[in-house]
Design an enzyme around this catalytic site. Structure first.
Site, mmCIF file in Angstrom:
data_model
loop_
_atom_site.group_PDB
_atom_site.id
_atom_site.type_symbol
_atom_site.label_atom_id
_atom_site.label_comp_id
_atom_site.label_asym_id
_atom_site.label_seq_id
_atom_site.Cartn_x
_atom_site.Cartn_y
_atom_site.Cartn_z
ATOM 1 N N GLU A 377 -10.556 -0.451 -1.289
ATOM 2 C CA GLU A 377 -9.644 -1.181 -2.179
ATOM 3 C C GLU A 377 -9.806 -0.777 -3.639
ATOM 4 O O GLU A 377 -8.834 -0.506 -4.341
ATOM 5 C CB GLU A 377 -9.850 -2.690 -2.027
ATOM 6 C CG GLU A 377 -9.504 -3.245 -0.663
ATOM 7 C CD GLU A 377 -8.120 -2.870 -0.193
ATOM 8 O OE1 GLU A 377 -7.258 -2.533 -1.030
ATOM 9 O OE2 GLU A 377 -7.891 -2.898 1.020
ATOM 10 N N HIS A 464 -0.765 5.033 6.427
ATOM 11 C CA HIS A 464 -2.072 4.828 7.038
ATOM 12 C C HIS A 464 -2.341 5.840 8.142
ATOM 13 O O HIS A 464 -3.486 6.050 8.541
ATOM 14 C CB HIS A 464 -2.174 3.404 7.605
ATOM 15 C CG HIS A 464 -2.018 2.337 6.571
ATOM 16 N ND1 HIS A 464 -0.780 1.866 6.176
ATOM 17 C CD2 HIS A 464 -2.930 1.658 5.849
ATOM 18 C CE1 HIS A 464 -0.948 0.936 5.252
ATOM 19 N NE2 HIS A 464 -2.237 0.787 5.031
#
Length: 683
Positions: A377, A464
């Site tokens: 993140e 992803h």
């Protein structure tokens, strides 16, 4: 971590005229043939191949200097004071201005200044560039997101902003977004990311994505025609008893009985409890005795401990390994929010609030606060502050891959016995419910959806899954191909061409990727551009033609990005910088600098890769360092086939090998244009 929403008629030959002049995609946590004309980084121009061998330590001068926030601020101040002079030096138009975004400095004094651009005061999306300056102030090179000249007939929009906003909201609704509305009025911009500058509206749509993740869908609408051009998602996806990392020490503040989860040694990073809310910051974690959590989800502090510990290790990794103090390099800490929503199976980075947010997983039983998730993140923030890779297409896959790469690096850096380093993504949080990780870096396709190798379709995948190409490259570059066991995990990594690659070690691979990201990639970089950027980084760190440099090139080939640079005793020199070939225009040249003694061989091989819809237009010459030209291909108006992808053999034995060789290409007939994608010399 970041989550993308559900991210001329040709005359006959006889009549032709001769030219005169977010963490998860549900179960996904959280290429390379030809490089696009936009997003091309400066390519090393002399790359002799060598057999893979021992890999030396990086050249000290090319490593990043450890800048304090005040030193970095001074560099930014100096750069801001000279933007007008820099724009003139780069021959930018009178209507263009530069805005400093970031500055990095290497140990040898080389400075890399990243700029955004404006045109008549409007932001230019896809106009970013990096200027590389030697210690003495001389410009060494420039990396541009687009090489197209910025010139618009008018900056007056024909499409009203309200119409652009309506189109954007409709686009978001079609992706399943809820409570959808434009967050703010559309802003007028110049869109240049696809190489054709045009006036546009940028609308940011808020609300929620289909899984409850906050929505920041950026929709670019042509301000002249009303057509939607592009869209991307802006949300990227004391003593503590943690759930995933055991008993850890975390930075806290205050004194009994009022301790807070505030890390004053790391930019005042704070960790908040949203208590299942989905907005604001919630409440800052507090404690009476500075002992936090109990290792279970019964105690709300436990997830806070994991988030704070992950932020702490990520801060330390970037500072101690890459000399970057904080995500933006300015010494300011982000903040973390845990217990977002109910049963929220995701985590995300939001550059707008400069914060990380974690859900508690299925049934609120598996918070997504594992160490590699935290590293993932925060690394979205580093990418936003540097290359700014757009979260769509191949650049989006590179964005996600970068976060997986550095999330993995953080996990290895922490060296925590409860969560040892591995090349598995999200193995602790068990989103799949069967103990399997979300992603595998050694063979990404093991997750059922990710790409092991680049193909022309990879940019159409969810980011992803297209990230698999970057992840596979990083694993192979770190560890090499084949079967092996690392920290108790078995890996067996294949290659696209079924040829082995040796790896250069994870520490070196991290340095190559970070330097490429922060100094040579830009918002539009695709996988071919990433190859160019990492080769330039490897040239800086290890030398062009070194064993390490060539392993980087060959590892890209192992994931089907470009070709291998040599085998046996051959020395291969290549230039993969794209050059547009103007229709019926002047000749273009592409140089390769050869550092080789003696004479050139009688069988010098020249490999050419040109995209052109009518190759009979083209005249191609090899030009030796002394100016002698060897004709490789004549024009022929009867040859209507497409492209030139060929290897020519030249007897150059009368010439010295060393010096700058050039490939010269000219389109002599009107009707088509093309691109030199790259070429190489094999001695």
């Amino acid at each position: 971590m970041r989550r993308t929403p559900h991210g001329p008629t040709r005359p006959t030959p006889q009549r032709r005229a001769v030219a005169t002049g977010a963490l998860v995609a549900v179960t996904a946590l959280l290429a390379v043939g030809v490089q696009a004309g936009t997003g091309a980084a400066a390519s090393p121009q002399g790359t002799p191949a060598a057999r893979p061998g021992p890999h030396a330590a990086p050249l000290a001068g090319a490593l990043p200097a450890k800048l304090s926030p005040s030193q970095r601020a001074e560099l930014i101040r100096e750069a801001n004071a000279t933007t007008a002079a820099t724009a003139r030096q780069l021959h930018l138009g009178a209507k263009e201005k530069l805005v400093v975004k970031d500055v990095e400095r290497d140990a040898d004094g080389t400075t890399h200044t990243r700029y955004d651009r404006t045109y008549e005061g409007l932001p230019v999306l896809g106009g970013d560039l990096v200027v590389h300056t030697a210690k003495g102030g001389a410009v060494k090179g420039t990396t541009k997101a687009t090489r197209s000249a910025l010139a618009l007939a008018s900056t007056t929009a024909k499409v009203a902003p309200t119409a652009a906003a309506a189109k954007a909201v409709s686009a978001a609704k079609s992706l399943g977004s809820a409570r959808t509305a434009a967050d703010r009025a559309p802003r007028k911009v110049v869109w240049a990311a696809d190489g054709t500058p045009r006036l546009a509206w940028e609308t940011v749509v808020g609300g929620l994505q289909d899984d409850g993740t906050p929505n920041q869908l950026h929709v670019i609408t042509d301000a002249t025609t009303g057509a939607r051009i592009f869209q991307y998602q802006g949300i990227e996806t004391g003593i503590g008893n943690s759930q995933y990392s055991g008993k850890v020490t975390i930075g806290t503040s205050g004194s009994a009985p009022n301790f807070t989860m505030t890390d004053t040694t790391r930019g005042n990073h704070k960790t908040y409890n949203l208590n299942h809310g989905s907005s604001g910051t919630g409440s800052l974690f507090t404690d009476a005795d500075d002992t936090w959590g109990d290792g279970t989800t019964n105690n709300p502090q436990t997830a806070g401990v994991d988030a704070a510990y992950g932020a702490q290790e990520t801060w330390d990794y970037y500072k101690n390994v890459h000399g970057r103090t904080g995500i933006k390099g300015d010494g300011v800490g982000a903040y973390s929010r845990v217990h977002y929503g109910n049963g929220y199976v995701n985590a995300f980075w939001d550059d707008g609030c400069f914060c990380m947010t974690y859900g508690d997983g299925q049934n609120d039983s598996r918070p997504l606060t594992a160490l590699d998730v935290a590293g993932h993140e925060m690394s979205h923030g580093v990418t936003a502050a540097t290359a700014g890779l757009e979260y769509s297409g191949e650049s989006g896959g590179l964005n996600e891959g970068t976060s997986d790469i550095f999330g993995t690096a953080v996990e290895f850096y922490a060296n925590n016995p409860s969560d040892p380093g591995d090349y598995l993504i999200g193995e602790k949080i068990d989103i799949n419910g069967d103990g399997t990780p979300l992603r595998y870096m050694d063979k990404p396709s093991k997750d059922g959806s990710s790409a092991d190798y680049w193909s022309s379709d990879v940019g159409n995948l969810d980011v992803h899954y297209s990230s698999g190409v970057a992840n596979h490259f990083f694993y192979l570059l770190s560890e090499g191909s084949g079967a092996k066991d690392i920290n108790g995990v078995h890996y067996d990594s294949p290659t696209y061409d079924n040829l082995p690659v040796p790896g250069i070690g994870r520490t070196n691979a991290e340095k190559v990727w970070f330097k490429a990201l922060s100094q040579y990639m830009n918002a539009n970089t695709d996988y071919a551009g990433a190859r160019t950027a990492t080769l330039q980084a490897a040239a800086d760190l290890f030398g062009q033609g070194s064993a390490t440099y060539n392993t980087v090139a060959n590892t890209w080939a192992a994931v089907n990005v470009g070709s291998r640079v040599g085998d046996g005793g051959d020395s291969v020199y290549e230039n993969n910088t794209k050059v547009a070939i103007p229709d019926a225009g002047a000749a273009i040249t592409s140089p390769i600098s050869v550092s080789r003694s003696g004479k050139a061989p009688s069988g010098l091989k020249v490999t050419v890769d040109i995209t052109h819809s009518y190759r009979g237009d083209l005249v191609i010459d090899l030009v030796a360092p002394d100016g002698t030209a060897y004709r490789l291909k004549n024009s022929d108006s009867r040859d209507s086939a497409a492209d030139v992808k060929a290897t020519y053999t030249v007897n150059a034995s009368a010439k010295a090998a060393g010096g700058t060789w050039k490939l010269r290409v000219r389109d002599v007939y009107a009707g088509d244009s093309g691109t030199l994608n790259g070429w190489k010399l094999t001695f």
